[in-house]
Design a protein around this motif. Structure first.
Motif, PDB file in Angstrom:
ATOM      1  N   ASP A  40      50.599  28.214  43.800  1.00 57.77           N
ATOM      2  CA  ASP A  40      50.528  27.472  42.547  1.00 57.77           C
ATOM      3  C   ASP A  40      50.058  28.410  41.448  1.00 57.77           C
ATOM      4  O   ASP A  40      49.399  29.421  41.720  1.00 57.77           O
ATOM      5  N   ARG A  41      50.389  28.056  40.220  1.00 55.14           N
ATOM      6  CA  ARG A  41      49.952  28.799  39.042  1.00 55.14           C
ATOM      7  C   ARG A  41      49.727  27.749  37.971  1.00 55.14           C
ATOM      8  O   ARG A  41      50.611  26.927  37.725  1.00 55.14           O
ATOM      9  N   PHE A  42      48.537  27.737  37.371  1.00 59.55           N
ATOM     10  CA  PHE A  42      48.250  26.700  36.389  1.00 59.55           C
ATOM     11  C   PHE A  42      47.311  27.204  35.306  1.00 59.55           C
ATOM     12  O   PHE A  42      46.663  28.239  35.453  1.00 59.55           O
ATOM     13  N   THR A  43      47.268  26.446  34.220  1.00 54.78           N
ATOM     14  CA  THR A  43      46.437  26.776  33.074  1.00 54.78           C
ATOM     15  C   THR A  43      45.044  26.199  33.268  1.00 54.78           C
ATOM     16  O   THR A  43      44.884  25.078  33.752  1.00 54.78           O
ATOM     17  N   ALA A  44      44.052  26.982  32.880  1.00 57.20           N
ATOM     18  CA  ALA A  44      42.660  26.549  32.953  1.00 57.20           C
ATOM     19  C   ALA A  44      41.959  26.996  31.677  1.00 57.20           C
ATOM     20  O   ALA A  44      42.485  27.802  30.913  1.00 57.20           O
ATOM     21  N   ILE A  45      40.764  26.464  31.458  1.00 57.09           N
ATOM     22  CA  ILE A  45      39.986  26.826  30.283  1.00 57.09           C
ATOM     23  C   ILE A  45      38.601  27.265  30.737  1.00 57.09           C
ATOM     24  O   ILE A  45      37.996  26.646  31.614  1.00 57.09           O
ATOM     25  N   GLY A  46      38.124  28.379  30.172  1.00 61.44           N
ATOM     26  CA  GLY A  46      36.814  28.914  30.520  1.00 61.44           C
ATOM     27  C   GLY A  46      35.706  28.245  29.733  1.00 61.44           C
ATOM     28  O   GLY A  46      35.956  27.488  28.790  1.00 61.44           O
ATOM     29  N   ASP A  47      34.473  28.524  30.102  1.00 63.19           N
ATOM     30  CA  ASP A  47      33.301  27.978  29.405  1.00 63.19           C
ATOM     31  C   ASP A  47      33.329  28.268  27.911  1.00 63.19           C
ATOM     32  O   ASP A  47      32.864  27.468  27.109  1.00 63.19           O
ATOM     33  N   ASP A  48      33.890  29.411  27.545  1.00 63.92           N
ATOM     34  CA  ASP A  48      33.907  29.811  26.132  1.00 63.92           C
ATOM     35  C   ASP A  48      35.151  29.327  25.394  1.00 63.92           C
ATOM     36  O   ASP A  48      35.382  29.682  24.244  1.00 63.92           O
ATOM     37  N   GLY A  49      35.985  28.514  26.045  1.00 65.43           N
ATOM     38  CA  GLY A  49      37.184  27.980  25.411  1.00 65.43           C
ATOM     39  C   GLY A  49      38.420  28.836  25.583  1.00 65.43           C
ATOM     40  O   GLY A  49      39.491  28.494  25.095  1.00 65.43           O
ATOM     41  N   THR A  50      38.303  29.952  26.277  1.00 65.08           N
ATOM     42  CA  THR A  50      39.428  30.842  26.515  1.00 65.08           C
ATOM     43  C   THR A  50      40.425  30.206  27.493  1.00 65.08           C
ATOM     44  O   THR A  50      40.030  29.682  28.524  1.00 65.08           O
ATOM     45  N   TRP A  51      41.714  30.276  27.139  1.00 64.08           N
ATOM     46  CA  TRP A  51      42.768  29.796  28.038  1.00 64.08           C
ATOM     47  C   TRP A  51      43.051  30.874  29.076  1.00 64.08           C
ATOM     48  O   TRP A  51      43.198  32.045  28.741  1.00 64.08           O
ATOM     49  N   LEU A  52      43.139  30.466  30.334  1.00 67.74           N
ATOM     50  CA  LEU A  52      43.324  31.395  31.448  1.00 67.74           C
ATOM     51  C   LEU A  52      44.434  30.901  32.361  1.00 67.74           C
ATOM     52  O   LEU A  52      44.764  29.717  32.367  1.00 67.74           O
ATOM     53  N   THR A  53      44.976  31.811  33.149  1.00 71.37           N
ATOM     54  CA  THR A  53      45.943  31.444  34.181  1.00 71.37           C
ATOM     55  C   THR A  53      45.300  31.661  35.541  1.00 71.37           C
ATOM     56  O   THR A  53      44.780  32.745  35.824  1.00 71.37           O
ATOM     57  N   VAL A  54      45.325  30.614  36.370  1.00 75.33           N
ATOM     58  CA  VAL A  54      44.783  30.677  37.725  1.00 75.33           C
ATOM     59  C   VAL A  54      45.955  30.715  38.698  1.00 75.33           C
ATOM     60  O   VAL A  54      46.937  29.985  38.537  1.00 75.33           O
ATOM     61  N   ILE A  55      45.841  31.560  39.701  1.00 74.20           N
ATOM     62  CA  ILE A  55      46.869  31.684  40.732  1.00 74.20           C
ATOM     63  C   ILE A  55      46.261  31.298  42.068  1.00 74.20           C
ATOM     64  O   ILE A  55      45.230  31.851  42.473  1.00 74.20           O
ATOM     65  N   ALA A  56      46.879  30.317  42.732  1.00 77.37           N
ATOM     66  CA  ALA A  56      46.483  29.933  44.089  1.00 77.37           C
ATOM     67  C   ALA A  56      47.413  30.670  45.052  1.00 77.37           C
ATOM     68  O   ALA A  56      48.628  30.711  44.839  1.00 77.37           O
TER      69      ALA A  56
END
Length: 90
Positions: free
Chosen positions: A8-24
């Motif tokens: 899987d690959r999905f969008t996430a947001i960090g504590d500081d509001g940064t958009w990130l991509t997570v890869i399972a």
């Protein structure tokens, strides 16, 4: 020889509001047995697209092990509201 299989690959947001991509992903190996070839499935793991490893906190929250930052999935798995921004609990 084990290979890495992306699940899987999905969008996430960090504590500081940064958009990130997570890869399972998981490691998969193949082995020949008397009954034919078999796939050996490894445990599921997660990392950022930058390569930083993540630990699963709950179904929609991950911990960046190097920094302690929490990363929250923007689109939770179907049927699970989880603890993410925009949910009843987030």
């Amino acid at each position: 020889m084990a290979i890495e299989e992306e699940l899987d690959r999905f969008t996430a947001i960090g504590d500081d509001g940064t958009w990130l991509t997570v890869i399972a992903y998981r490691l998969v190996d193949s082995v020949d047995t008397p009954r034919g070839p078999r796939r050996l499935l490894g445990a599921r793991a997660w990392r950022l697209s930058t390569g930083e490893p993540l630990l699963l906190v709950d179904s929609a929250t991950y911990l960046v092990t190097a920094t302690g930052e929490l990363v929250r999935r923007m689109n939770p798995p179907a049927g699970d509201r989880g603890n993410f921004p925009g949910s009843a609990r987030g």
